[in-house]
Enzyme design. Structure first.
Site, PDB file in Angstrom:
ATOM      1  N   ARG A  98       0.791  -1.249   0.000  1.00 43.07           N
ATOM      2  CA  ARG A  98       0.000   0.000   0.000  1.00 43.07           C
ATOM      3  C   ARG A  98       0.812   1.283   0.000  1.00 43.07           C
ATOM      4  O   ARG A  98       0.210   2.365   0.015  1.00 43.07           O
ATOM      5  CB  ARG A  98      -0.980   0.024   1.184  1.00 43.07           C
TER       6      ARG A  98
ATOM      7  N   ASP B  49      -1.443 -12.942  -1.784  1.00 44.47           N
ATOM      8  CA  ASP B  49      -2.234 -11.792  -2.234  1.00 44.47           C
ATOM      9  C   ASP B  49      -2.679 -10.955  -1.024  1.00 44.47           C
ATOM     10  O   ASP B  49      -3.807 -10.470  -0.971  1.00 44.47           O
ATOM     11  CB  ASP B  49      -3.451 -12.243  -3.062  1.00 44.47           C
TER      12      ASP B  49
ATOM     13  N   ASN C  41     -10.646 -10.628  -5.229  1.00 46.08           N
ATOM     14  CA  ASN C  41     -10.637 -10.800  -6.674  1.00 46.08           C
ATOM     15  C   ASN C  41      -9.310 -11.417  -7.082  1.00 46.08           C
ATOM     16  O   ASN C  41      -8.281 -10.792  -6.866  1.00 46.08           O
ATOM     17  CB  ASN C  41     -10.840  -9.447  -7.361  1.00 46.08           C
TER      18      ASN C  41
END
Lengths: 340, 433
Positions: free
Chosen positions: B68, B311, B284
């Site tokens: 991030r 992920d 996703n």
């Protein structure tokens, strides 16, 4: 542990599903599955009782109790009938809509719910454009939450008022129900099943009372996998064939606001799925015609059929008030050992 | 640099073929010596970790994490994300470029690796495959590689245009980089928030068809086959469907350089775990059908899957406490990967410990060409995880080192407790005293 067969050569144990946590509040009605068949039966009986009751007695049942109606979507029938039902029981209601509240400023559903609770709301009736919103609100507030329609998912009080309407015609005099009450009855649900919360709630409710549900519509609005939604549900794409087997037919509006790019030839649709007087006379001359509204005359149903003798559309609306009185009473009286 | 000895442990280093009681000497950030218990020659007076009864293995490597930074420090920072990595036994993570701004430049690539970020373990940036991850003009791969990027991808924003993907594969092959594709034909997933199937129908949610993944994997494989002589390397991120895995299997049979990873949630959970709109089951690619989940397990056991990657996708709590359709995709994964792999792949499905560890270290290191990692052979980086394989424990999201708590594995039983994580010779994680 759930045994899982893989490639027929070994069986693997895989992680189990978590225990269901909902509903947190026993007064909530998030899904028609929150009611047992016995619970449905008690609710129907209570709706009848409340409807017959002297209004001056009835309005003491929930005197000055506080209900919030939280509406993120426009509504005529549902909102008005919840409001009339609450007031008929003596409760105070307040309406919060997304267009005239801090929701417009970006306040979240959780914060809106907590704010209503802090203002003294004892239960919240929620209409929301997002599937599952009622579950989020209940988890956030732990108040009784009545789902008045969440996205494309469920609309439990609609299914209950539809059931009341069906019973009045197909099982007159019957006020309680069990697993066999609707045995031998086929109900066709026709049109935009994919986007319909009314269809989902009905297909989860009616088979539990013995009815067979036939889903009917073009593949764009009724995917094949809908047949797996619940036991007692099947697909019949030919409208005439579906009508021929049904004692009641529920017509659905095409939800243009939810089509999201889906291509649909409306002339073709009308040719195949519009309920016309001719079609009705030819294939289901005695069937009950229902529609949750709003109806689009000339699209899924002709004006003649909507206004015709077989139509129970306005009766459905009327039944909404009685059902919602019982649902609201259940929400607020549950903790007191109230009924049903 | 100080030295550190790890004594009495069971060294399990699949890449080096070592599986037995060994003492290790770490010096100057490298493995200096390996010897039978008590036989280290150059370890006199050196600080010692007592690893009796414990497994000593190459530090774990996660080739798919979202840290991030830059730009979304409220979700996670490089410091907090790598603290979580260290707690999970990871000594290296490859960080995805969907930051703000997108990491498509050597400057950002270097910024992410700067000591000021306070990383607890090694961070390998993966750079954007196209400028701004817009799927059009490819970025400068040679410059990105020189700045430290180990692969290129537009993760989260798949490259749909054939011409752009073709060019990315060719350009990456020229400089020896891997192209990682998040395989999702987004034209088939508009407005969708979970797997397409009976569950999505029941929940009234728009669904993503399995074909959205497999169709793009198949397209990408065609493009790799087209330029067979260039030896382009395609890596399929977070594979979630049987059809996509079969496409990878077929490509490998045809001699193409196509690899894939699977995330723990895709071999453990199914679309049923969405339950009643649990946003911690929203990611996703989405959780798929039981058949797809089973295919992931089979693929791992068969060896077609090249790596386990988490992920790791941290989000702030308030971002996940909203309507399911509106909630962001992703869950954290760094602190649960080892415990889940040991419990399920090894414990339940009887994969050897060595093979499980290889999927978490040697294989991902080889896949991205991380030299001197994924093994503890003398001369390698002193990246070590020491864990007790017998301890069962319960993961609590509230105790996570990550800033984020968005995990579906809160309260799950884990197998194998990390005792120490050592990154280039320094203790990056030690359990609370």
């Amino acid at each position: 542990m759930t045994p899982t067969a893989t490639a027929a050569r070994r069986t693997l144990f895989t992680p189990p599903l978590p225990e269901p946590r909902f509903p947190y509040n026993p007064g909530s009605m998030l899904s028609v599955l929150d009611l047992s068949v016995q619970g449905v039966s008690r609710l129907l009986a209570r709706a009848a009782e409340l409807e017959r009751m002297d209004p001056l007695v009835r309005d003491r049942i929930l005197l000055k109790r506080r209900l919030a109606l939280l509406f993120y979507e426009s509504s005529t029938r549902t909102r008005t009938s919840f409001e009339l039902a609450a007031k008929a029981l003596g409760a105070d209601t307040t309406l919060v809509s997304n267009l005239s509240s801090s929701i417009e400023k970006g306040e979240s559903l959780k914060d809106t719910g907590l704010t209503l609770r802090a203002l003294g709301a004892e239960a919240i009736i929620l209409r929301h454009n997002s599937s599952g919103a009622a579950w989020l609100l209940e988890a956030s507030t732990r108040l009784p939450v009545i789902n008045a329609g969440d996205g494309m998912h469920e609309h439990p009080t609609q299914a209950l008022l539809d059931l009341r309407t069906l019973l009045a015609h197909l099982r007159p005099g019957v006020e309680g129900v069990d697993e066999k009450t609707l045995s031998g009855v086929t109900v066709a649900i026709v049109g935009d099943i994919l986007h319909s919360r009314v269809a989902r709630s009905n297909m989860l409710l009616l088979p539990r009372l013995g009815a067979r549900v036939l889903l009917c519509g073009p593949v764009q609005l009724l995917p094949d996998l809908a047949a797996h939604a619940a036991a007692g549900v099947a697909i019949e794409r030919n409208f005439d064939a579906a009508l021929g087997q049904s004692q009641a037919v529920m017509m659905l509006r095409i939800q243009a606001e939810r089509l999201s790019g889906l291509q649909l030839d409306l002339d073709e649709y009308k040719a195949s799925y519009q309920l016309t007087g001719q079609r009705l006379a030819a294939h289901a001359p005695a069937a009950l015609v229902m529609h949750p509204g709003p109806i689009i005359r000339g699209m899924e149903i002709t004006a003649g059929v909507a206004d015709g003798v077989q139509s129970a559309i306005l009766e459905q609306v009327t039944n909404g008030v009685a059902i919602r009185m019982a649902v609201i009473e259940r929400a607020l009286k549950h903790e007191n050992g109230g009924r049903p | 640099m100080t030295a550190l000895a790890i004594r009495g442990g069971h060294l399990l280093d699949p890449a080096a073929g070592v599986d037995g009681l060994k003492d290790l000497l770490l010096k100057d950030g490298r493995v200096a010596e390996i010897a039978s218990p008590g036989k280290l020659k150059n370890a006199e007076g050196v600080e010692t970790l007592d690893a009796a009864g414990l497994i000593v293995a190459p530090g774990l490597i996660d080739i798919h994490v979202h840290l991030r930074e830059p730009g979304q420090g409220y979700k996670e920072t490089i410091a907090t994300g790598t603290a979580a990595a260290a707690a999970g036994g990871f000594t290296a993570v490859a960080a995805m470029p969907n930051t703000t701004p997108v990491n498509d430049s050597p400057d950002i690539t270097r910024w992410m690796q700067s000591p000021e970020r306070g990383a607890h373990v090694r961070v390998f940036p993966i750079a954007a495959a196209t400028r701004g991850s817009k799927g059009e003009a490819i970025s400068d791969y040679a410059a990105l590689k020189a700045a430290g990027a180990v692969a290129v991808t537009d993760d989260g924003r798949p490259i749909l245009k054939d011409s752009a993907m073709r060019e990315a594969l060719a350009a990456a092959a020229r400089v020896g980089l891997t192209v990682i594709q998040h395989a999702e034909d987004t034209r088939m997933t508009q407005g969708a928030s979970m797997n397409l199937g009976p569950v999505s129908f029941k929940l009234g949610l728009r669904g993503m068809p399995a074909e959205a993944e497999s169709a793009l994997v198949e397209r990408d494989i065609r493009l790799v086959a087209e330029q067979r002589d260039a030896h382009a390397h395609l890596h399929v991120a977070h594979t979630s469907t049987a059809a996509a895995l079969n496409a990878v299997r077929q490509a490998r049979r045809n001699g193409l350089r196509v690899t894939c990873e699977v995330a723990p949630h895709h071999f453990l959970l199914t679309e049923e775990h969405v339950g009643l709109y649990d946003t911690h089951a929203k990611m996703n690619p989405p959780l798929r059908s039981a058949a797809d989940r089973d295919a992931m397990i089979e693929g791992i056991l068969d060896g077609i899957v090249d790596a386990i990657a988490t992920d790791h996708a941290p989000h702030a709590t308030h971002e996940k406490e909203i309507e399911f359709e509106l909630a962001p995709n992703g869950i954290t994964g760094l602190e649960t990967a080892l415990g889940l792999c040991l419990r399920w792949l090894h414990g339940e499905w009887k994969m050897s410990l060595g093979r499980v560890l290889s999927l978490l270290s040697a294989q991902p290191a080889a896949l991205l060409g991380l030299k001197g990692r994924g093994t503890l052979a003398v001369g390698s980086f002193a990246d070590v995880v020491v864990f007790d394989p017998k301890v069962e424990w319960t993961f609590r999201a509230t105790e996570s080192k990550s800033k984020a708590k968005n995990t579906p594995f809160d309260g799950w039983t884990m197998q194998g407790k990390v005792c120490w994580t050592i990154s280039e010779g320094r203790v990056a994680y030690a359990p609370p005293a």
